[in-house]
Design a protein around this motif. Structure first.
Motif, PDB file in Angstrom:
ATOM      1  N   PRO A  41      10.094  -9.177  -0.355  1.00 22.30           N
ATOM      2  CA  PRO A  41      11.678  -8.525   0.279  1.00 22.30           C
ATOM      3  C   PRO A  41      11.365  -7.334  -0.446  1.00 22.30           C
ATOM      4  CG  PRO A  41      12.040 -11.385   0.158  1.00 22.30           C
ATOM      5  CD  PRO A  41      10.721 -10.828  -0.107  1.00 22.30           C
ATOM      6  N   LEU A  42      10.778  -8.035  -2.201  1.00 30.15           N
ATOM      7  CA  LEU A  42      10.580  -7.034  -3.558  1.00 30.15           C
ATOM      8  C   LEU A  42       9.866  -5.882  -2.827  1.00 30.15           C
ATOM      9  CD1 LEU A  42      10.882  -9.565  -5.961  1.00 30.15           C
ATOM     10  CD2 LEU A  42      12.031  -7.268  -5.335  1.00 30.15           C
ATOM     11  N   LEU A  43       9.222  -5.980  -1.647  1.00 27.54           N
ATOM     12  CA  LEU A  43       7.877  -4.799  -1.205  1.00 27.54           C
ATOM     13  C   LEU A  43       8.595  -3.715  -0.213  1.00 27.54           C
ATOM     14  CD1 LEU A  43       4.715  -6.419  -1.472  1.00 27.54           C
ATOM     15  CD2 LEU A  43       5.163  -4.896  -3.108  1.00 27.54           C
ATOM     16  N   THR A  44       9.557  -4.522   1.306  1.00 30.64           N
ATOM     17  CA  THR A  44       9.555  -4.083   1.903  1.00 30.64           C
ATOM     18  C   THR A  44      11.142  -3.240   1.846  1.00 30.64           C
ATOM     19  OG1 THR A  44      10.778  -6.305   2.674  1.00 30.64           O
ATOM     20  CG2 THR A  44       8.604  -5.509   3.440  1.00 30.64           C
ATOM     21  N   GLU A  45      12.384  -4.279   1.616  1.00 33.44           N
ATOM     22  CA  GLU A  45      13.722  -3.596   0.759  1.00 33.44           C
ATOM     23  C   GLU A  45      14.027  -2.879  -0.269  1.00 33.44           C
ATOM     24  OE1 GLU A  45      15.232  -4.508   3.249  1.00 33.44           O
ATOM     25  OE2 GLU A  45      13.593  -5.913   5.039  1.00 33.44           O
ATOM     26  N   PRO A  46      13.508  -1.792  -0.270  1.00 36.74           N
ATOM     27  CA  PRO A  46      13.870  -1.010  -1.577  1.00 36.74           C
ATOM     28  C   PRO A  46      15.290  -1.145  -2.807  1.00 36.74           C
ATOM     29  CG  PRO A  46      13.406   0.576  -0.200  1.00 36.74           C
ATOM     30  CD  PRO A  46      13.457  -0.649   0.490  1.00 36.74           C
ATOM     31  N   ASP A  47      15.920  -2.166  -2.113  1.00 36.36           N
ATOM     32  CA  ASP A  47      18.153  -1.986  -2.653  1.00 36.36           C
ATOM     33  C   ASP A  47      17.547  -3.789  -3.162  1.00 36.36           C
ATOM     34  OD1 ASP A  47      17.473  -3.243  -0.306  1.00 36.36           O
ATOM     35  OD2 ASP A  47      19.829  -2.465   0.288  1.00 36.36           O
ATOM     36  N   ARG A  76       1.115  -1.199   0.135  1.00 40.78           N
ATOM     37  CA  ARG A  76       0.441  -0.174  -0.201  1.00 40.78           C
ATOM     38  C   ARG A  76       0.923   1.375   0.188  1.00 40.78           C
ATOM     39  NH1 ARG A  76      -2.745  -2.819   4.503  1.00 40.78           N
ATOM     40  NH2 ARG A  76      -4.156  -4.031   3.891  1.00 40.78           N
ATOM     41  N   ALA A  77       2.022   1.059   0.681  1.00 39.27           N
ATOM     42  CA  ALA A  77       2.947   2.582   0.932  1.00 39.27           C
ATOM     43  C   ALA A  77       3.355   2.827   0.056  1.00 39.27           C
ATOM     44  CB  ALA A  77       3.938   2.224   2.240  1.00 39.27           C
ATOM     45  N   THR A  78       3.446   1.283  -0.892  1.00 37.41           N
ATOM     46  CA  THR A  78       5.011   2.386  -2.536  1.00 37.41           C
ATOM     47  C   THR A  78       4.241   1.738  -3.264  1.00 37.41           C
ATOM     48  OG1 THR A  78       5.187  -1.073  -2.843  1.00 37.41           O
ATOM     49  CG2 THR A  78       6.892   0.449  -0.892  1.00 37.41           C
ATOM     50  N   GLY A  79       3.255   1.482  -3.589  1.00 43.82           N
ATOM     51  CA  GLY A  79       2.007   1.330  -4.798  1.00 43.82           C
ATOM     52  C   GLY A  79       2.169   0.398  -5.629  1.00 43.82           C
ATOM     53  N   GLN A  80       3.183  -0.138  -5.333  1.00 43.53           N
ATOM     54  CA  GLN A  80       3.915  -1.304  -5.996  1.00 43.53           C
ATOM     55  C   GLN A  80       1.858  -2.557  -6.727  1.00 43.53           C
ATOM     56  OE1 GLN A  80       7.928  -1.570  -6.180  1.00 43.53           O
ATOM     57  NE2 GLN A  80       7.350  -1.550  -4.055  1.00 43.53           N
TER      58      GLN A  80
END
Length: 314
Positions: free
Chosen positions: A144-150, A29-33
Motif C-alpha cells: 500500500p505504501l507503493l500503490t497509495e501515495p496518501d 519502478r514508477a515511483t523509484g522508491q
C-alpha cells in the motif's frame, strides 16, 4: 465504534491478495522508491536465519522489491549475528550506531537507531522470532505504501494462535492495549493488531516521531502517527497467521506496564507529538517567551539527530 472508524475499516483494511506482486513491483519502478527491511534481534538464532533467507529469496533475488535487509543485534549472547549474516543480512550491532548516545535496553531503542543505518524511503520492521515465516508479511504491508501515495503507515494484521487455541496469542493486546485505545483514542479502535511488530512506514514519517525505547514503541507510534498525519494515512493488511515464541506471564506484565506508561505520557501531554513548556521572563517592558522541551523518557525524532541530518545531506 465511531462511524469514521467503520468507514476506515472499509477503505483502509486490505488483504495481501488485494495487491499482486507484479502490481507492487510496477508501482516501485514508477515511483523509484526504495525499501529497507529491519529485524530487531536479541538471542534469536533459532529463527532469524530462516526469516532473512525467505525475504532474500522471494523479495531480493526472485523479484527486486526489497533493497536491503538489515538485522540490528541488540546484544545477543547466542549466534544471532552469525546466523543472520550467513543468511545474507547486513548485521549491525546496536551499540555501534550513534555511539555518543549510550544505548539502553529495549526494542524501541533498536528501531530508532535502525533509521541511521538504513537508506530506504520505506522502512519495514519484522520481528525476528517468527516461525513458519512468509514473505507476504513484507510485501503485504509494503504494497500500500507503493500503490497509495496518501498512505503513510501500514500495520500487519493476522491470527495469533496460542498453542492449539486460535486467536488467543495477543494477551497484552486484549487486556491492555485494546482497552486503552478504545477508551482514549477510539479512532484507532479498528486496528486488529495494534501491538504487532510487523509494520512499514515512510521514512519521512518515522523520522518525525519520538520512539519509546521499550515495548511501548508500537502503541506510541500509532498514537503519534494518528495526530501527525490523520487516520486516513494509516492502514492495515491481513497477512494470514503469525506464529512466534510466546513469553511468560511475568514478561507480559512488564510489557503491559511499558505500554501503559507510554499511553500515560501521551495522555498527560495532550496528544502533542513533541511536548514543550513555554514560560515567560520579564525583559524590560515586555515578557519574552522561553520554550523548553519536556522529558518524555523517549528518543527524539531522528530529524533532530545531527548525524542523521548530515547523512541526508551527504
Amino acid at each position: 465504534m465511531l462511524e469514521e472508524v467503520e468507514r476506515w475499516l472499509t477503505d483502509r483494511s486490505w488483504s495481501v491478495a488485494d495487491r499482486p506482486l507484479h502490481r507492487i513491483l510496477a508501482a516501485k519502478r514508477a515511483t523509484g522508491q526504495t525499501v529497507s527491511v529491519v529485524l530487531p534481534a536479541l538471542d534469536e538464532e533459532a529463527t532469524v536465519g530462516e526469516i532473512v533467507s525467505v525475504i532474500r529469496h522471494d523479495l531480493v533475488l526472485q523479484v527486486p522489491l526489497v533493497d536491503e535487509v538489515v538485522v540490528v543485534d541488540s546484544g545477543s549472547a547466542d549466534r544471532t549475528a552469525e546466523v543472520a549474516a550467513a543468511a545474507g543480512a547486513r548485521v549491525v550491532h546496536r551499540d555501534t550506531i550513534l555511539p555518543r548516545i549510550p544505548a539502553v535496553p529495549g526494542k524501541g531503542e533498536v528501531l530508532w537507531r535502525s533509521l541511521l543505518v538504513t537508506r530506504g524511503d520505506i522502512v519495514c520492521f519484522v520481528d525476528a522470532d517468527l516461525r513458519e515465516f512468509s514473505s507476504d508479511f513484507v510485501s503485504g504491508i509494503v504494497g500500500p505504501l507503493l500503490t497509495e501515495p496518501d498512505v503513510q503507515l501500514v500495520k500487519a494484521m493476522y491470527d495469533r494462535p496460542l498453542g492449539s487455541a486460535a486467536g488467543q496469542g495477543g494477551r497484552v493486546t486484549e487486556l491492555m492495549a485494546r482497552p486503552l485505545l478504545n477508551m482514549h483514542w477510539p479512532r484507532l479502535a479498528g486496528f486488529v493488531q495494534p501491538l504487532g511488530g510487523e509494520y512499514a512506514a515512510r521514512r519521512s514519517l518515522l523520522e518525525q516521531l519520538p520512539f519509546p525505547v521499550g515495548y511501548g514503541v508500537e502503541l506510541g507510534m500509532l498514537v503519534d502517527a494518528l495526530h501527525l498525519v490523520g487516520l486516513d494515512a494509516l492502514a492495515q493488511v491481513d497477512v494470514g497467521v503469525r506464529v512466534h515464541r510466546h513469553q511468560d506471564g511475568q514478561a507480559l506484565g512488564r510489557m503491559a506496564a511499558a505500554i501503559y506508561r507510554t499511553a500515560q505520557l501521551r495522555l498527560a501531554r495532550g496528544h502533542l507529538i513533541r511536548p514543550s513548556l513555554t514560560q515567560f521572563e520579564r525583559a524590560g517592558d515586555a515578557f519574552e517567551p522561553r520554550t523548553y522541551s519536556v522529558d518524555t523518557e523517549e528518543r527524539p525524532p531522528m530529524t533532530e539527530i545531527a548525524e542523521y541530518r548530515a547523512r541526508r545531506v551527504a
